[in-house]
Enzyme design. Sequence first.
Site, mmCIF file in Angstrom:
data_model
loop_
_atom_site.group_PDB
_atom_site.id
_atom_site.type_symbol
_atom_site.label_atom_id
_atom_site.label_comp_id
_atom_site.label_asym_id
_atom_site.label_seq_id
_atom_site.Cartn_x
_atom_site.Cartn_y
_atom_site.Cartn_z
ATOM 1 N N ASP A 61 0.864 -1.173 0.000
ATOM 2 C CA ASP A 61 0.000 0.000 0.000
ATOM 3 C C ASP A 61 0.913 1.238 0.000
ATOM 4 O O ASP A 61 2.114 1.120 0.268
ATOM 5 C CB ASP A 61 -0.885 -0.050 1.248
ATOM 6 C CG ASP A 61 -1.657 1.225 1.459
ATOM 7 O OD1 ASP A 61 -2.316 1.689 0.511
ATOM 8 O OD2 ASP A 61 -1.614 1.769 2.586
ATOM 9 N N ASP A 114 -0.183 5.137 0.985
ATOM 10 C CA ASP A 114 -0.426 6.087 2.086
ATOM 11 C C ASP A 114 -0.506 5.379 3.434
ATOM 12 O O ASP A 114 -1.270 4.426 3.602
ATOM 13 C CB ASP A 114 -1.738 6.843 1.850
ATOM 14 C CG ASP A 114 -1.660 7.767 0.652
ATOM 15 O OD1 ASP A 114 -1.316 8.934 0.843
ATOM 16 O OD2 ASP A 114 -1.926 7.296 -0.474
ATOM 17 N N ASP A 147 -2.155 -0.456 5.798
ATOM 18 C CA ASP A 147 -2.509 0.147 7.087
ATOM 19 C C ASP A 147 -3.991 0.398 7.291
ATOM 20 O O ASP A 147 -4.408 0.786 8.377
ATOM 21 C CB ASP A 147 -1.796 1.496 7.231
ATOM 22 C CG ASP A 147 -2.391 2.543 6.306
ATOM 23 O OD1 ASP A 147 -2.488 2.248 5.094
ATOM 24 O OD2 ASP A 147 -2.772 3.618 6.789
#
Length: 268
Positions: free
Chosen positions: A34, A36, A217
């Site tokens: 991922d 961000d 996240d």
Amino acid sequence: MNHQRDIPQPITPKALAERVRTAAADSNLVFLLDYDGTLTPIVDRPGDANLAEDTRQVLRDLSARHPVAIISGRDRPDVQNRVDLDTLYYAGSHGFDIAGPDDHAMDHIEGADFIPEVRQTIAFLEKRLAALSGVFVERKTYSVAIHTRLAADGDIPAVEQAIAETLAQHPRLRTKTGKRVIELIPDIDWHKGRAATWLIEGLQPAHGPIFPVFLGDDQTDEDVFAALPEHGLGILVARAPRPSKASFRLTSPGDVVDFLKRMAAASR
Ligand SMILES: [Mg+2]
């Protein structure tokens, strides 16, 4: 490995690197990442999330040894520009738009017929939410994201009302909720997890047997943790413990970079 929705145990970058090396001893590692909150710290405005040069170098080194794919909610050209490495695979727009590093053999588009409808909802929401100063409408190709990180709590009901009205007008869209962001995206059976599976299967002929490692996240990353094969590992990036389908938890993007650095340096 661990696909229960338990609380993933914390692990140090060093211990994780050793574990991954052992688990993947007889197979080829593929890194799915991922962007961000995983490779960059979360910032108030998505436009400010730039990749550190040190992190770019780690990704460059890693991609010289293993296939590396970025799977992001951002539009694919946006995340591609931010990472700025032509040796990586990029799955943007939550996996709706995938492009490989060479010869277009790994390109894939999902949900292109939704683009005009997404444009309409962007125009509607920009107008409808213009008066709310802390609310930011992000224009994307396959979705519209409403960021509320800077919004006053009192403005949230108005945002929810505007989203409900949009959904009533556009029943082919659905919401996807992240960290202080609500997104309207095509209501089709495609997400980051499907994109991850598509990438793994596409890489299999040239690189198999594959041991995929995914780091993410946010809520949207749970689709990937759930989609990973038994022979693979999901790592949640989170400061505090929380339920997830990931197997382990690193506490920060800094730890992610530390882990990837170790994997890039490992002689295999
Ligand atoms: Mg994220």
